[in-house]
Design a protein around this motif. Sequence first.
Motif, mmCIF file in Angstrom:
data_model
loop_
_atom_site.group_PDB
_atom_site.id
_atom_site.type_symbol
_atom_site.label_atom_id
_atom_site.label_comp_id
_atom_site.label_asym_id
_atom_site.label_seq_id
_atom_site.Cartn_x
_atom_site.Cartn_y
_atom_site.Cartn_z
ATOM 1 N N GLY A 25 0.813 -1.206 0.000
ATOM 2 C CA GLY A 25 0.000 0.000 0.000
ATOM 3 C C GLY A 25 0.844 1.251 0.000
ATOM 4 O O GLY A 25 2.041 1.220 -0.305
ATOM 5 N N TYR A 26 0.197 2.353 0.364
ATOM 6 C CA TYR A 26 0.842 3.666 0.365
ATOM 7 C C TYR A 26 0.851 4.221 1.783
ATOM 8 O O TYR A 26 -0.190 4.283 2.444
ATOM 9 C CB TYR A 26 0.123 4.618 -0.588
ATOM 10 C CG TYR A 26 0.244 4.189 -2.029
ATOM 11 C CD1 TYR A 26 1.331 4.584 -2.805
ATOM 12 C CD2 TYR A 26 -0.708 3.354 -2.603
ATOM 13 C CE1 TYR A 26 1.456 4.175 -4.132
ATOM 14 C CE2 TYR A 26 -0.596 2.937 -3.929
ATOM 15 C CZ TYR A 26 0.498 3.350 -4.679
ATOM 16 O OH TYR A 26 0.618 2.926 -5.984
ATOM 17 N N GLY A 27 2.048 4.613 2.246
ATOM 18 C CA GLY A 27 2.206 5.148 3.579
ATOM 19 C C GLY A 27 2.174 6.661 3.594
ATOM 20 O O GLY A 27 1.849 7.303 2.591
ATOM 21 N N PRO A 28 2.540 7.273 4.736
ATOM 22 C CA PRO A 28 2.556 8.733 4.836
ATOM 23 C C PRO A 28 3.421 9.374 3.748
ATOM 24 O O PRO A 28 4.476 8.848 3.395
ATOM 25 C CB PRO A 28 3.162 8.966 6.224
ATOM 26 C CG PRO A 28 2.792 7.738 7.001
ATOM 27 C CD PRO A 28 2.870 6.621 6.013
ATOM 28 N N GLY A 29 2.940 10.498 3.218
ATOM 29 C CA GLY A 29 3.675 11.156 2.145
ATOM 30 C C GLY A 29 3.581 10.422 0.826
ATOM 31 O O GLY A 29 4.334 10.691 -0.106
ATOM 32 N N ASN A 30 2.662 9.444 0.745
ATOM 33 C CA ASN A 30 2.458 8.638 -0.465
ATOM 34 C C ASN A 30 3.652 7.748 -0.792
ATOM 35 O O ASN A 30 3.880 7.380 -1.950
ATOM 36 C CB ASN A 30 2.127 9.529 -1.666
ATOM 37 C CG ASN A 30 1.181 8.840 -2.638
ATOM 38 O OD1 ASN A 30 0.308 8.070 -2.229
ATOM 39 N ND2 ASN A 30 1.353 9.091 -3.920
ATOM 40 N N PRO A 39 6.345 12.543 11.539
ATOM 41 C CA PRO A 39 5.881 11.834 12.745
ATOM 42 C C PRO A 39 4.827 10.780 12.438
ATOM 43 O O PRO A 39 4.752 9.748 13.113
ATOM 44 C CB PRO A 39 5.307 12.955 13.626
ATOM 45 C CG PRO A 39 5.097 14.119 12.733
ATOM 46 C CD PRO A 39 6.102 14.004 11.643
ATOM 47 N N LEU A 40 4.031 11.015 11.397
ATOM 48 C CA LEU A 40 3.022 10.037 11.001
ATOM 49 C C LEU A 40 3.697 8.766 10.484
ATOM 50 O O LEU A 40 3.257 7.637 10.782
ATOM 51 C CB LEU A 40 2.127 10.650 9.920
ATOM 52 C CG LEU A 40 0.684 10.170 9.846
ATOM 53 C CD1 LEU A 40 -0.035 10.364 11.178
ATOM 54 C CD2 LEU A 40 -0.054 10.915 8.744
ATOM 55 N N GLU A 97 8.135 14.457 4.244
ATOM 56 C CA GLU A 97 8.493 15.735 4.847
ATOM 57 C C GLU A 97 7.378 16.250 5.757
ATOM 58 O O GLU A 97 6.250 15.750 5.735
ATOM 59 C CB GLU A 97 8.774 16.774 3.744
ATOM 60 C CG GLU A 97 9.885 16.367 2.785
ATOM 61 C CD GLU A 97 10.008 17.286 1.580
ATOM 62 O OE1 GLU A 97 11.124 17.751 1.315
ATOM 63 O OE2 GLU A 97 8.978 17.523 0.920
ATOM 64 N N GLY A 98 7.708 17.277 6.538
ATOM 65 C CA GLY A 98 6.712 18.006 7.329
ATOM 66 C C GLY A 98 5.941 17.121 8.289
ATOM 67 O O GLY A 98 6.502 16.281 8.997
#
Length: 241
Positions: free
Chosen positions: A86-91, A214-215, A209-210
Amino acid sequence: MGRAYQNRKESMAKTAAAKTKVYSKYGRELYMSAKSGGVDPKANLSLRGLIERAKKDQVPTHVIEKAIEKAKGGAGEDYSTARYEGYGPGNCMVIVDCLTDNPNRTFGDVRLAFTKTKCKIGTPGVVAHMFDHCAIFVFAGQDEEAVLEALMEADVDVTDIENEDGKITVFTPNTEYAKAKQALEEAFEGIEFDVDEIQFLPKTTTKVEGDDIPLFEKFMDMLNDLDDVQNVFHNAELPQE
């Protein structure tokens, strides 16, 4: 390929502390390897590589022996492999490899890690095509030509060889793992591997980034805390601290 490998190592180092169940993870993988390929490490190269890796990660001998003994008896848990993508934080793209005795529970736990961090679990194959499934060997050496020659003579399909800072890194398709390892050991007596494993290496990286940082860390912590999760591969590129 080396840079992708190093990027993965560096980003994984940030979440290494979350692997509180490392003994359990190794025990399960050792058991499965011994059960499927035999309990003799001399005849089962996959098991031998796992034992060496477990020792480097400071897994106690009694944990290793207990897992192999359990496989000798033929009884015990009946684990199966499961892979989620799948796709995680920030794609970023993510592959989660599991060993489970309850696929429904494992899917629910992994899906929860995705949804709790605003990520999206996908169908099989949704991101795997963007990774190379490689066997990786890293060892001390200077003569990459001699290494390549030894592998070619053994009819090993070599993807790439790198020579840097007195270390040679060999990449082969994952299906060539056993043949490549045997060829290297026969050609170079006493060879010791710093790295000897199969991984998914990303063909490209995605900057995280950004607020996604933390996510991403929470996402990795949630996955690494799951007993059934053996490995998490991703193409996230995090800022250097």
